[in-house]
Design an enzyme around this catalytic site. Structure first.
Site, PDB file in Angstrom:
ATOM      1  CD  GLU A 193      -3.712  -4.590  -8.847  1.00  0.00           C
ATOM      2  OE1 GLU A 193      -4.394  -4.834  -7.846  1.00  0.00           O
ATOM      3  OE2 GLU A 193      -2.561  -4.132  -8.781  1.00  0.00           O
ATOM      4  CE  LYS A 223      -4.187   1.596   0.179  1.00  0.00           C
ATOM      5  NZ  LYS A 223      -5.007   1.536  -0.995  1.00  0.00           N
TER       6      LYS A 223
END
Length: 98
Positions: free
Chosen positions: A43, A10
């Site tokens: 993704e 992240k």
């Protein structure tokens, strides 16, 4: 696609995400779906992807090069109930080609 380090960690580097979404919209699509260097589906710029095959198998790309999003993880936890009900045959993560 982002490098696997930035895809699985992240961070606040969203520039590749924004640029790919802008390119997709310029071409009339809602968003893009990234592929990795081996040709597997990865993704989207701000979402995980999942597919239901014609054999009623729910498949998601492996999380070794992408961020395992909260929604995808929740889907993997809840989907086995659909297998129990006979709505799906199986649920798994795997390498997916286009």
């Amino acid at each position: 696609m982002k490098s696997s380090l930035f895809a699985t960690l992240k961070n606040v580097n969203y520039l590749p995400n924004v640029l790919s979404k802008m390119e997709a919209e310029d071409k009339g699509a809602f968003a893009s779906i990234w592929g990795d260097e081996e040709g597997y589906i990865a993704e989207g710029p701000n979402v995980n992807v999942a597919f239901i095959t014609s054999d009623k198998e729910l498949i998601l790309p492996s999380f070794d090069k992408i961020l395992s999003g909260c929604t995808a993880m929740r889907l993997l936890k809840l989907a086995p109930k659909l297998v129990e009900q006979g709505r799906l045959e199986s649920v798994k993560t795997t390498d997916i080609t286009v």
